[in-house]
Design a protein around this motif. Structure first.
Motif, PDB file in Angstrom:
ATOM      1  N   ASN A   1      -2.933  -6.735   4.028  1.00  0.00           N
ATOM      2  CA  ASN A   1      -2.246  -6.514   2.754  1.00  0.00           C
ATOM      3  C   ASN A   1      -1.242  -7.643   2.481  1.00  0.00           C
ATOM      4  O   ASN A   1      -1.120  -8.126   1.353  1.00  0.00           O
ATOM      5  CB  ASN A   1      -1.520  -5.170   2.767  1.00  0.00           C
ATOM      6  CG  ASN A   1      -2.465  -3.994   2.556  1.00  0.00           C
ATOM      7  OD1 ASN A   1      -3.645  -4.174   2.287  1.00  0.00           O
ATOM      8  ND2 ASN A   1      -1.942  -2.784   2.687  1.00  0.00           N
TER       9      ASN A   1
ATOM     10  N   ASP B   1      -4.630  -3.909   9.228  1.00  0.00           N
ATOM     11  CA  ASP B   1      -4.570  -3.547   7.811  1.00  0.00           C
ATOM     12  C   ASP B   1      -3.247  -3.968   7.176  1.00  0.00           C
ATOM     13  O   ASP B   1      -3.213  -4.398   6.021  1.00  0.00           O
ATOM     14  CB  ASP B   1      -4.774  -2.037   7.646  1.00  0.00           C
ATOM     15  CG  ASP B   1      -6.202  -1.614   7.946  1.00  0.00           C
ATOM     16  OD1 ASP B   1      -7.105  -2.456   7.818  1.00  0.00           O
ATOM     17  OD2 ASP B   1      -6.412  -0.443   8.327  1.00  0.00           O
TER      18      ASP B   1
ATOM     19  N   GLY C   1       0.803  -1.212   0.000  1.00  0.00           N
ATOM     20  CA  GLY C   1       0.000   0.000   0.000  1.00  0.00           C
ATOM     21  C   GLY C   1       0.835   1.261   0.000  1.00  0.00           C
ATOM     22  O   GLY C   1       0.303   2.364   0.146  1.00  0.00           O
TER      23      GLY C   1
ATOM     24  N   LYS D   1      -9.241   6.659   6.035  1.00  0.00           N
ATOM     25  CA  LYS D   1      -8.562   5.516   5.429  1.00  0.00           C
ATOM     26  C   LYS D   1      -8.935   5.438   3.949  1.00  0.00           C
ATOM     27  O   LYS D   1     -10.104   5.538   3.588  1.00  0.00           O
ATOM     28  CB  LYS D   1      -8.963   4.216   6.126  1.00  0.00           C
ATOM     29  CG  LYS D   1      -8.269   2.976   5.536  1.00  0.00           C
ATOM     30  CD  LYS D   1      -8.932   1.683   5.974  1.00  0.00           C
ATOM     31  CE  LYS D   1      -8.783   1.421   7.431  1.00  0.00           C
ATOM     32  NZ  LYS D   1      -9.274   0.056   7.801  1.00  0.00           N
TER      33      LYS D   1
ATOM     34  N   GLU E   1     -12.464   4.469   2.391  1.00  0.00           N
ATOM     35  CA  GLU E   1     -13.064   3.212   2.843  1.00  0.00           C
ATOM     36  C   GLU E   1     -14.563   3.356   3.059  1.00  0.00           C
ATOM     37  O   GLU E   1     -15.337   2.425   2.793  1.00  0.00           O
ATOM     38  CB  GLU E   1     -12.395   2.768   4.140  1.00  0.00           C
ATOM     39  CG  GLU E   1     -12.938   1.451   4.678  1.00  0.00           C
ATOM     40  CD  GLU E   1     -12.621   1.234   6.132  1.00  0.00           C
ATOM     41  OE1 GLU E   1     -12.546   0.075   6.563  1.00  0.00           O
ATOM     42  OE2 GLU E   1     -12.477   2.242   6.857  1.00  0.00           O
TER      43      GLU E   1
ATOM     44  N   GLN F   1      -8.433   3.254   0.174  1.00  0.00           N
ATOM     45  CA  GLN F   1      -8.136   1.938  -0.406  1.00  0.00           C
ATOM     46  C   GLN F   1      -8.255   2.019  -1.930  1.00  0.00           C
ATOM     47  O   GLN F   1      -8.836   2.958  -2.467  1.00  0.00           O
ATOM     48  CB  GLN F   1      -9.123   0.890   0.146  1.00  0.00           C
ATOM     49  CG  GLN F   1      -9.052   0.733   1.656  1.00  0.00           C
ATOM     50  CD  GLN F   1     -10.136  -0.188   2.205  1.00  0.00           C
ATOM     51  OE1 GLN F   1     -11.297  -0.111   1.803  1.00  0.00           O
ATOM     52  NE2 GLN F   1      -9.758  -1.070   3.115  1.00  0.00           N
TER      53      GLN F   1
ATOM     54  N   THR G   1      -5.325  -1.497   1.246  1.00  0.00           N
ATOM     55  CA  THR G   1      -5.344  -0.273   2.052  1.00  0.00           C
ATOM     56  C   THR G   1      -4.070   0.527   1.790  1.00  0.00           C
ATOM     57  O   THR G   1      -2.969  -0.026   1.815  1.00  0.00           O
ATOM     58  CB  THR G   1      -5.440  -0.604   3.548  1.00  0.00           C
ATOM     59  OG1 THR G   1      -6.665  -1.316   3.796  1.00  0.00           O
ATOM     60  CG2 THR G   1      -5.421   0.669   4.392  1.00  0.00           C
TER      61      THR G   1
END
Length: 274
Positions: free
Chosen positions: A192, A188, A79, A142, A155, A144, A180
């Motif tokens: 990932n 998170d 991410g 957040k 999110e 994504q 994320t």
């Protein structure tokens, strides 16, 4: 009247003074303890400011080139964000980056990155979520993205609109593949990583492209060779049949010539006898 002390006498006096202060039975704090104590005494606001400063660097700077992030931007499976041109340069000339191997050892090809499609506010030029309008920034919501198409959303947009199609381009995506951006929680981060492990077991890369392209290419070449050989054999078969047909025709022609000669000789004999 002044009283002078030698360095040794002063040091002894200093130690006696400290021991009489009731510092845990006369113990003297080490440098490590003093430093640790000073860190623990940092206020919550100071810690927040430091964390925000670190986050701001992560959200605004390409860690590979150390330059400001500018579109086009790409992301790895963790991410993290990078300038696309920096990653391409890294793949072509890794020697240009002194700490590149320490920062992006997992990026070996363009299959290990996804180019992000980030919406921009028409007035401010800031990066935002095209659905909620929230700004993509350090300390904010957040965010994504969908590896299938690269579109980036807050999110909350996924929570508000439950669908299996991208809210921008309409392409189908899997919720299990959502990544994320710059995760801050252990959950998170692990999500990932777990996603990539699953893809590797499925023979795929972070960008959802096949990890065994070379093998497929090799198999494809073998298949093409087989097709070529079949065509070659078929061609040889056709060629052989044509040769047989022509040979038969020539033999028939020769036989006809021989028959005509015999007939001619027979007629000539009859003519001479007459």
């Amino acid at each position: 009247m002044t009283c002078a002390f030698t360095r040794t006498q002063y040091h002894r006096l200093d130690l006696r003074y400290i021991s009489n202060m009731g510092n845990d039975g006369g113990s003297i704090p080490t440098r490590r303890e003093l430093v640790k104590s000073s860190k623990s005494e940092r206020t919550s606001s100071e810690l927040f400011e430091q964390n925000l400063l670190n986050a701001t660097f992560i959200w605004n700077t390409c860690p590979l080139s150390k330059r400001q992030l500018e579109l086009p931007v790409v992301s790895d499976y963790l991410g993290h964000l990078y300038n696309k041109d920096s990653i391409l340069e890294w793949l072509i000339s890794p020697e240009n980056f002194g700490d590149g191997e320490a920062i992006v050892p997992h990026i070996k090809s363009v299959k290990d990155i996804v180019e992000l499609k980030i919406a921009k506010d028409e007035n401010t030029g800031k990066w935002i979520c095209p659905v909620t309008g929230k700004e993509l920034k350090a300390g904010g919501s957040k965010f994504q993205y969908l590896p299938e198409c690269g579109h980036v959303f807050a999110e909350s947009a996924f929570r508000e609109i439950d669908t299996d199609n991208c809210l921008e381009c309409g392409s189908t995506y899997s919720k299990a593949n959502i990544v994320t951006i710059n995760p801050t929680t252990k959950t998170d981060v692990e999500a990932n990583k777990a996603r990539l492990e699953r893809l590797i077991n499925e023979g795929l890369t972070h960008s959802l492209k096949s990890a065994s392209s070379k093998k497929k290419r090799k198999n494809g070449e073998e298949a093409n060779d087989k097709k070529t050989k079949k065509k070659s054999k078929a061609g040889e078969s056709i060629h052989n049949e044509e040769t047989l047909r022509m040979t038969k025709k020539v033999l028939e022609s020769v036989q006809q010539d021989m028959n005509r000669r015999k007939h001619s000789e027979a007629v000539q004999d009859l003519y001479l006898k007459a």
